[in-house]
Structure formats: structure tokens, C-alpha cells
Enzyme design. Structure first.
Site, PDB file in Angstrom:
ATOM      1  N   CYS A   2       0.733  -1.166  -0.140  1.00 17.17           N
ATOM      2  CA  CYS A   2      -0.075   0.013  -0.026  1.00 17.17           C
ATOM      3  C   CYS A   2       0.996   1.129   0.109  1.00 17.17           C
ATOM      4  O   CYS A   2       2.036   1.070  -0.271  1.00 17.17           O
ATOM      5  CB  CYS A   2      -0.859  -0.128   1.222  1.00 17.17           C
ATOM      6  SG  CYS A   2      -1.671  -1.587   1.386  1.00 17.17           S
ATOM      7  N   ARG A  27       1.274   2.158  -6.206  1.00 20.95           N
ATOM      8  CA  ARG A  27       1.527   1.307  -5.248  1.00 20.95           C
ATOM      9  C   ARG A  27       0.118   0.372  -4.749  1.00 20.95           C
ATOM     10  O   ARG A  27       0.067  -0.574  -4.208  1.00 20.95           O
ATOM     11  CB  ARG A  27       2.083   1.797  -3.921  1.00 20.95           C
ATOM     12  CG  ARG A  27       3.179   2.434  -4.335  1.00 20.95           C
ATOM     13  CD  ARG A  27       3.650   3.102  -2.982  1.00 20.95           C
ATOM     14  NE  ARG A  27       3.949   2.230  -1.754  1.00 20.95           N
ATOM     15  CZ  ARG A  27       4.964   1.502  -1.523  1.00 20.95           C
ATOM     16  NH1 ARG A  27       6.140   1.650  -2.301  1.00 20.95           N
ATOM     17  NH2 ARG A  27       5.242   0.597  -0.668  1.00 20.95           N
ATOM     18  N   TRP A  75      -3.867  -1.813  -0.824  1.00 19.67           N
ATOM     19  CA  TRP A  75      -3.646  -2.880  -2.023  1.00 19.67           C
ATOM     20  C   TRP A  75      -4.108  -4.222  -1.186  1.00 19.67           C
ATOM     21  O   TRP A  75      -3.142  -4.503  -0.518  1.00 19.67           O
ATOM     22  CB  TRP A  75      -2.423  -2.955  -2.643  1.00 19.67           C
ATOM     23  CG  TRP A  75      -2.109  -4.017  -3.671  1.00 19.67           C
ATOM     24  CD1 TRP A  75      -1.810  -5.171  -3.682  1.00 19.67           C
ATOM     25  CD2 TRP A  75      -2.753  -3.790  -5.070  1.00 19.67           C
ATOM     26  NE1 TRP A  75      -1.829  -5.782  -4.926  1.00 19.67           N
ATOM     27  CE2 TRP A  75      -2.417  -5.041  -5.552  1.00 19.67           C
ATOM     28  CE3 TRP A  75      -3.120  -2.789  -5.776  1.00 19.67           C
ATOM     29  CZ2 TRP A  75      -2.713  -5.048  -7.155  1.00 19.67           C
ATOM     30  CZ3 TRP A  75      -3.383  -2.759  -6.988  1.00 19.67           C
ATOM     31  CH2 TRP A  75      -3.158  -4.168  -7.729  1.00 19.67           C
ATOM     32  N   ASN A  99       1.172   0.020   6.019  1.00 18.49           N
ATOM     33  CA  ASN A  99       1.685  -0.736   4.939  1.00 18.49           C
ATOM     34  C   ASN A  99       2.472  -1.943   5.292  1.00 18.49           C
ATOM     35  O   ASN A  99       3.336  -1.869   6.111  1.00 18.49           O
ATOM     36  CB  ASN A  99       2.439   0.188   3.937  1.00 18.49           C
ATOM     37  CG  ASN A  99       3.066  -0.426   2.776  1.00 18.49           C
ATOM     38  OD1 ASN A  99       2.490  -1.539   2.349  1.00 18.49           O
ATOM     39  ND2 ASN A  99       4.113  -0.087   2.333  1.00 18.49           N
ATOM     40  N   GLY A 100       2.022  -3.206   5.086  1.00 21.89           N
ATOM     41  CA  GLY A 100       2.734  -4.299   5.318  1.00 21.89           C
ATOM     42  C   GLY A 100       1.757  -5.295   5.588  1.00 21.89           C
ATOM     43  O   GLY A 100       0.471  -5.298   5.251  1.00 21.89           O
ATOM     44  N   GLU A 479       8.313 -19.233 -20.514  1.00 19.29           N
ATOM     45  CA  GLU A 479       8.341 -17.816 -19.963  1.00 19.29           C
ATOM     46  C   GLU A 479       9.447 -17.019 -20.369  1.00 19.29           C
ATOM     47  O   GLU A 479       9.242 -15.662 -20.514  1.00 19.29           O
ATOM     48  CB  GLU A 479       8.220 -17.948 -18.309  1.00 19.29           C
ATOM     49  CG  GLU A 479       7.957 -16.616 -17.525  1.00 19.29           C
ATOM     50  CD  GLU A 479       6.879 -15.546 -17.937  1.00 19.29           C
ATOM     51  OE1 GLU A 479       6.013 -16.171 -18.748  1.00 19.29           O
ATOM     52  OE2 GLU A 479       7.003 -14.246 -17.781  1.00 19.29           O
ATOM     53  N   LYS A 483       9.140 -13.555 -22.268  1.00 23.63           N
ATOM     54  CA  LYS A 483       9.789 -12.223 -22.096  1.00 23.63           C
ATOM     55  C   LYS A 483      10.307 -11.830 -22.973  1.00 23.63           C
ATOM     56  O   LYS A 483      10.257 -10.330 -23.348  1.00 23.63           O
ATOM     57  CB  LYS A 483      10.524 -12.400 -20.490  1.00 23.63           C
ATOM     58  CG  LYS A 483       9.779 -12.755 -19.351  1.00 23.63           C
ATOM     59  CD  LYS A 483       9.304 -11.639 -18.740  1.00 23.63           C
ATOM     60  CE  LYS A 483       7.868 -11.273 -18.969  1.00 23.63           C
ATOM     61  NZ  LYS A 483       6.863 -12.232 -18.919  1.00 23.63           N
ATOM     62  N   GLU A 486       8.195 -10.282 -26.021  1.00 23.41           N
ATOM     63  CA  GLU A 486       7.384  -9.134 -25.636  1.00 23.41           C
ATOM     64  C   GLU A 486       8.027  -7.681 -25.683  1.00 23.41           C
ATOM     65  O   GLU A 486       7.612  -6.797 -26.212  1.00 23.41           O
ATOM     66  CB  GLU A 486       6.906  -9.378 -24.170  1.00 23.41           C
ATOM     67  CG  GLU A 486       5.874 -10.386 -23.826  1.00 23.41           C
ATOM     68  CD  GLU A 486       5.142 -10.194 -22.541  1.00 23.41           C
ATOM     69  OE1 GLU A 486       4.221  -9.743 -22.522  1.00 23.41           O
ATOM     70  OE2 GLU A 486       6.021 -10.778 -21.547  1.00 23.41           O
ATOM     71  N   HIS A 502      13.219 -34.119 -32.218  1.00 22.86           N
ATOM     72  CA  HIS A 502      11.976 -34.331 -33.087  1.00 22.86           C
ATOM     73  C   HIS A 502      11.640 -33.252 -34.082  1.00 22.86           C
ATOM     74  O   HIS A 502      10.472 -32.975 -34.216  1.00 22.86           O
ATOM     75  CB  HIS A 502      10.966 -34.909 -32.199  1.00 22.86           C
ATOM     76  CG  HIS A 502      11.154 -35.771 -31.093  1.00 22.86           C
ATOM     77  ND1 HIS A 502      11.161 -37.212 -31.513  1.00 22.86           N
ATOM     78  CD2 HIS A 502      11.440 -35.750 -29.886  1.00 22.86           C
ATOM     79  CE1 HIS A 502      11.772 -37.959 -30.710  1.00 22.86           C
ATOM     80  NE2 HIS A 502      11.746 -37.088 -29.419  1.00 22.86           N
ATOM     81  N   LYS A 598      -1.721  -3.960 -20.774  1.00 21.94           N
ATOM     82  CA  LYS A 598      -1.351  -4.788 -19.380  1.00 21.94           C
ATOM     83  C   LYS A 598      -2.377  -5.865 -19.200  1.00 21.94           C
ATOM     84  O   LYS A 598      -2.165  -6.745 -18.580  1.00 21.94           O
ATOM     85  CB  LYS A 598      -1.301  -3.742 -18.465  1.00 21.94           C
ATOM     86  CG  LYS A 598      -0.921  -4.345 -16.987  1.00 21.94           C
ATOM     87  CD  LYS A 598       0.489  -4.958 -17.093  1.00 21.94           C
ATOM     88  CE  LYS A 598       0.932  -5.845 -15.794  1.00 21.94           C
ATOM     89  NZ  LYS A 598       2.016  -6.516 -16.046  1.00 21.94           N
TER      90      LYS A 598
HETATM   91  C1  AGP Z   1       2.729 -11.168 -19.452  1.00 22.31           C
HETATM   92  O1  AGP Z   1       4.330 -10.798 -19.430  1.00 22.31           O
HETATM   93  C2  AGP Z   1       2.048 -10.864 -20.591  1.00 22.31           C
HETATM   94  N1  AGP Z   1       1.857  -9.299 -20.340  1.00 22.31           N
HETATM   95  C3  AGP Z   1       0.611 -11.532 -20.805  1.00 22.31           C
HETATM   96  O2  AGP Z   1       0.920 -12.883 -21.223  1.00 22.31           O
HETATM   97  C4  AGP Z   1      -0.349 -11.628 -19.439  1.00 22.31           C
HETATM   98  O3  AGP Z   1       0.411 -12.658 -18.690  1.00 22.31           O
HETATM   99  C5  AGP Z   1      -1.752 -12.299 -19.997  1.00 22.31           C
HETATM  100  O4  AGP Z   1      -2.400 -11.374 -20.912  1.00 22.31           O
HETATM  101  C6  AGP Z   1      -2.448 -12.792 -18.750  1.00 22.31           C
HETATM  102  O5  AGP Z   1      -2.667 -11.661 -18.144  1.00 22.31           O
HETATM  103  P1  AGP Z   1      -3.117 -11.912 -16.497  1.00 22.31           P
HETATM  104  O6  AGP Z   1      -2.092 -12.472 -15.889  1.00 22.31           O
HETATM  105  O7  AGP Z   1      -3.585 -10.348 -16.103  1.00 22.31           O
HETATM  106  O8  AGP Z   1      -4.830 -12.582 -16.568  1.00 22.31           O
END
Ligand code: AGP
Length: 603
Positions: A2, A27, A75, A99-100, A479, A483, A486, A502, A598
């Protein structure tokens, strides 16, 4: 995570507090509130949702003259985002913001209720103000009462408290969560969780150390350590760049959030992992009765967390666990059983595909559990039960700390299931020992980051990247590839290492970069031979391992650990930093990569 602000002075208290909260909105903002004392008159305002809702409530409030004030943007970690749970929390004549996470709040609350204190919220924070008023009655000295209250607290806290018993004073305490005191030539005193709210107000600041507590009033700042020794504050000039302040001096929010992982993982663990086992107060024991399998559903990075979590759940609890991509699950006309627990994972809690999959499961009568970072989001409101990841706001579009905390919640959940089924005590204690090492292991070592920064210049081209791993490191390879894709816009894919022969090995040549995740504690010999096959065909290899690997073209050494999950989290850090540094070299907008949002709230 928070945000808190406080003020002592005769200028516009309300203005500083509300503007300060807006600077901290990054935050967390599922609810907010403020309390002000001027001329013995104490007022409090609270609102659910964004700061502007609180602004609306205080528009006719205009305090004047000398006064003290505290404010908070929440939060949620304990208790739904409601006005009752919003800070400040009231005793009879005092207010507190925090906060905590106070780990021992349940015991304290029980003790205080027995002494006649009445609680109105579900939060851990409310115990602080009742504790203070309890000891004030006993000691009749506000600071001694505050000091004794703080000494009873276990966990992380940044606390500000004001009281009618000392209307010109702000009491403060700090442990584990950030708290800064600022001052200026006009004899105003400021408090905040980070620099941003103080810019343009304070000329000098001091960053409080853990376990310190004290009080401020006009022209007086008194700080003490836990033994009661007076500490001379070390004031330094304050930076003047707000944007930089919000990023805490990092180049991007993503970089800051990678560095925050150590601390937020501690908050994820707090109150859930004890030396003798794990507990999830959100889950009542009956909730899992009759469950014979688990289906996990998510998108993107959250899907990768789900894939990793399934390995942990099956390995530790022996409950079958399957993972689906939400956008696929929705249209496959799935066969569902009410003996299956349906788990959705989402940072935002608003991802359309995941939300619809959750609704499908509920319509089919399945019990549903959400692992989410945003309380009160659509997915949280829809699921039967939620385990909050407590990562705090994640501003970087490319998810990092949210993924790390999802992984930690899944690991704890897997142990929770295993405990219910009777896990071997040695296994449990080995897992708990590994979990408790993760926060420290996620502290980014300058040498490691520098090495990755230097190495990244070699990986700015090529016709693609393969991230490869085995077992639970395969989803981590997925993952790492995501990263990189993206934020660098370079093509990368994650692949099970054993599958390369394969077909994909046909791509092997010096322009094909293979990032090999090579843990010592899990199938090392297998991954080693997979990488040797690629190296023999002249693929360029970047090996990430605790074990030196001579034939690699590049090598990033991680610490030697005795548990594969410790290797997992450290390799997670490496692939996050690698993607970050490559993208920065390419000049990309790391926090707002092209074409991405996002939260994907559309199909
Ligand atoms: C993560 O780096 C991406 N921005 C994207 O794959 C994200 O994980 C995906 O859109 C799912 O979002 P969410 O976790 O908010 O459901």
C-alpha cells in the site's frame, strides 16, 4: 503493497495528503482514506476504488491552522476492499494507517477482544490502534504506549498513528516496509512510503531503518531503535524528478519490479508459511473435500505459472493436475466433473478469456479458486475463493513480480494439498526450507546483472532463440521466451529440451541461439545431453546452470542449491534480466511494448 503519507504543519494538509496519495496510486488503489486533527477536531474520510472517489468525499472539507494528518491507499492483502477495511482504522480516539502484513494479528486481536476492544474490519492493521489505546490506558504516556504496541508486532509494517491524546503529534514505526520522513525550511514535516509525494515539498529526507519507531511534532523529530536508544536522523537532499522517484531510480518499471521480487515474495509468504507447515486462511478445510483432480486455466505468463504449478501439485500432493489455455478451453466443449477443482490464475483479474473460462466452470458446478493480484477484480468477484499474490501494482506490461508471486502461491498451495493428504514430514520440511530461502535468493546481485548486461550485446540479432528446459523448467523456458518476445520483438520459443531432436534441431546453426536451463537438481544429465546434441550442430549456446558447462558459448552461473525450486527462481531472474537488457540495447519501450496491453479484456 500500500501507500501511506503523513503531514505536520499549518499549510494545506488536505492538499498534501490527497496529492501524495495520487503519487502513490501506482502502489495500490482498491480503497483509500485520510484522517486529520486540527484544533482538537478529528475528521476521517474513506472511499472504495480510485483516489478520485476519496477526493469527491473531501471536497467540502477545508481544515485550517496547525494540524496533523495521515492518509493511505490500499492494496488488499487481508479482507475485501470495502470502506470498513479501508485505512485509517479507528480505535476510540486514535487513527492508524499501515503498509505491510502483521503476521501475529490474529493472536493480538483475540487478546484485545478479550480485553473488551470491538473490531469492525477484517484487516490486520486494526489491531495496532486498539493495542495503542489499550496500552495508553495502562501507561498514560502516548509514546510509551505506541512503543510497547510496536514491540508486540511481528511481520512487516510502516505505520503512522495520530490520536486525540496527543493532537499535535504523529507516531511512526518501520520494519520491512519503506517509510521516509521529510522536512523543509517552513518547519513542515512529511511522511511517505516513497520519494514521489515529497517532491516539491520536502527539501531533505531521511530513510528510516528497520525496527525504528518514534514521534514527530512541530520542530521535533524523535527516532528510537527497538532498545529505546535515541537515533540521530541522517537527512539528505531529496531528488527532484518525480518520474525517477516513482521508478525508484530504475530505468523502467519492469526493472524496478524485478528488483522488488525479493520483497514482495516475502509478503506473499507472510502468514502462510511456518516452520512446521503451510496455512491458507482463505481456504476452509471442507472446500477441498471430494476434490480428485485440478484443472488450471490461464493466459500468457499466468499460463506458464499454471504449467509450473501443475508439476508441483502432482509431485507433492499426487493429485492429478491439468493446465489449459483459457482461449482454447472456452471453445473446446470440455468434459468437466464436479470432482475437479477449477483454478484460474490472473495478474489483472480482468483477462476476458480467463474470466469466461471461470464462468463456464461455475456454470458446470465446479468449485473455483482464483490466484490473482488484484482484489475486487472481475475474476476475484466471480471465483468461490481467492488466494491473493500480494505483488502490489505491476506497471510493466511484461509480467515479472506477478509471475514470481503466482509461482510462490502455487507452491504453497501444492504443499497445502499435500499436507491434507499426509505429506512425509522430511519432504515438507525440505520444501519449507527451500521456500524460506527464496526472498534472499531473489535479491539481484550486482555482478549477475552486470554480467547479463554485458552479455546481452551478443544476442541482438540471429534468426531466433530457443529457450529449452525439462520438467518444471520447460514452462520456465516458455516464460523466458515470452519475456524476450514481448519486449525485444525478437523471435523466441520455449521448447521441451527432449523434443528438440524431433524436428526443431533442423534449425540448429550458429545463428540459432539456445538458452539452456540446466538445473543440477533435476534431470541434469538429460538436459546436458540435449544441449550437447545442439552444440554438436553448431548452435550458439547460452547455458544457465550452477555447474560450469565447457561447451557453452556463453555461461551464466547461478548459485549451487540443494532444491530445484531454488534453481527455478534464480533462473527466472536471469531470463527476466536477459530479456530486459536485450530490449534496452534495442532501444525499445520496455514498460509499454508495441501492440501489447497490461490487461487483455477483449477476446
Ligand atoms: C505477461 O508478460 C503478458 N503481459 C501477458 O502474457 C499476460 O500474462 C496475460 O495477458 C495474462 O494476463 P493476466 O495474468 O492479467 O490474466
Amino acid at each position: 503493497m500500500c501507500g501511506i503519507v503523513g503531514y505536520i504543519g499549518s499549510n494545506d494538509i488536505k492538499e498534501f495528503l490527497i496529492e501524495g496519495l495520487k503519487e502513490l496510486e501506482y502502489r495500490g488503489y482498491d480503497s483509500a482514506g485520510m484522517a486529520v486533527i486540527t484544533d482538537e477536531d478529528m475528521r476521517v474520510f474513506k472511499a472504495v476504488g480510485k483516489i478520485r472517489n476519496l477526493e469527491e468525499k473531501i471536497k467540502d472539507f477545508s481544515p485550517s491552522g496547525e494540524g496533523v494528518g495521515i492518509a493511505h491507499t490500499r492494496w488488499a492483502t487481508h479482507g475485501k476492499p470495502t470502506e470498513l477495511n479501508a485505512h485509517p482504522h479507528l480505535g476510540e480516539f486514535s487513527y492508524v494507517v499501515h503498509n505491510g502484513i502483521i503476521e501475529n494479528y490474529k493472536e493480538l486481536k483475540k487478546e484485545l477482544e478479550k480485553a473488551g476492544h470491538r473490531f469492525v474490519s477484517q484487516t490486520d492493521t486494526e489491531t495496532v490502534v486498539h493495542l495503542f489505546e489499550h496500552y495508553l490506558k495502562e501507561l498514560n504516556d502516548p509514546f510509551r504506549a505506541f512503543d510497547k504496541s510496536v514491540s508486540r508486532l511481528e511481520g512487516a509494517y510502516a505505520i503512522l498513528l495520530i490520536t486525540k491524546a496527543a493532537p499535535d503529534t504523529v507516531f511512526f514505526a518501520k520494519n520491512g516496509s519503506p517509510l521516509i520522513i521529510g522536512k523543509n525550511e517552513k518547519e513542515e514535516i512529511f511522511f511517505a512510503s516513497s520519494d514521489a509525494p515529497l517532491i516539491g515539498h520536502a527539501s531533505e529526507v531521511t530513510y528510516l531503518e528497520d525496527k525504528t519507531r518514534g514521534y514527530c511534532k512541530k520542530e521535533q523529530i524523535s527516532i528510537f531503535d527497538e532498545s529505546g536508544k535515541n537515533i540521530k536522523p541522517d537527512f539528505k537532499p531529496l531528488t527532484a524528478d518525480k518520474e525517477l522517484a516513482q521508478k525508484g531510480g530504475f530505468r523502467f518499471f519492469m526493472e524496478k519490479e524485478i528488483y522488488e521480487q525479493s520483497r514482495v515474495i516475502s509478503e506473499t509468504i507472510m502468514g502462510r508459511v511456518k516452520s512446521d507447515g503451510v496455512e491458507l486462511e482463505e481456504l476452509n478445510r471442507e472446500f477441498l473435500d471430494g476434490i480428485e483432480s485440478i484443472k488450471i486455466c490461464a493466459c500468457g505468463t499466468s499460463y506458464h505459472a499454471g504449467l509450473s504449478g501443475a508439476y508441483l501439485i502432482e509431485r507433492l500432493s499426487r493429485i492429478p493436475a491439468h493446465v489449459e489455455i483459457a482461449s482454447e478451453f472456452r471453445y473446446k466443449d470440455p468434459v468437466l466433473s464436479d470432482k475437479t477443482l477449477f483454478v484460474v490464475i490472473s495478474q489483472s483479474g480482468e483477462t476476458a478469456d480467463t474470466l469466461e473460462a471461470l464462468k463456464m466452470a461455475k456454470r458446470s458446478g465446479l468449485k473455483t479458486l482464483a490466484i490473482c493480484n488484484v482484489d475486487n477484480s472481475s475474476i476475484v468477484r466471480e471465483a468461490d475463493i481467492t488466494l491473493l499474490t500480494r505483488a502490489g501494482i505491476e506497471k510493466g506490461v511484461a509480467s515479472t513480480k506477478a509471475f514470481a508471486t503466482q509461482m510462490m502461491v502455487l507452491w504453497i498451495f501444492a504443499l497445502y494439498l499435500a499436507q491434507k493428504r499426509g505429506i512425509n514430514p522430511q519432504t515438507l520440511s525440505k520444501e519449507i526450507d527451500a521456500i524460506l530461502h527464496i526472498p534472499k535468493l531473489l535479491q539481484v546481485k550486482a555482478g549477475l546483472h552486470e554480467k547479463i548486461k554485458r552479455l546481452s550485446k551478443r544476442y541482438l540479432h540471429g534468426h531466433g532463440f530457443f529457450f529449452i528446459g525439462r520438467d518444471i523448467f520447460y514452462p520456465l523456458a516458455l516464460e523466458g521466451a515470452l519475456k524476450l518476445k514481448e519486449i525485444s520483438y525478437l523471435h523466441a520459443e520455449g521448447y521441451p529440451a527432449g523434443e528438440m531432436k524431433h524436428g526443431p534441431i533442423a534449425l540448429a546453426d550458429p545463428e540459432l541461439f539456445t538458452i539452456a536451463l540446466m538445473p543440477k537438481n533435476l534431470l541434469y544429465e538429460k538436459i546436458k545431453s540435449n544441449v550437447e546434441e545442439l552444440s554438436a550442430r553448431d548452435s550458439t549456446i547460452l547455458a544457465i546452470s550452477p555447474e560450469p558447462f565447457e561447451i557453452a558459448d556463453d555461461f551464466i552461473k547461478i548459485e549451487s542449491h540443494d532444491h530445484y525450486m531454488m534453481e527455478y527462481f534464480e533462473m527466472m531472474l536471469v531470463v527476466q534480466l536477459l530479456a530486459l537488457e536485450i530490449a534496452i540495447r534495442l532501444g525499445n519501450d520496455v514498460d509499454m511494448p508495441r501492440n501489447l496491453a497490461k490487461s487483455v479484456t477483449v477476446e
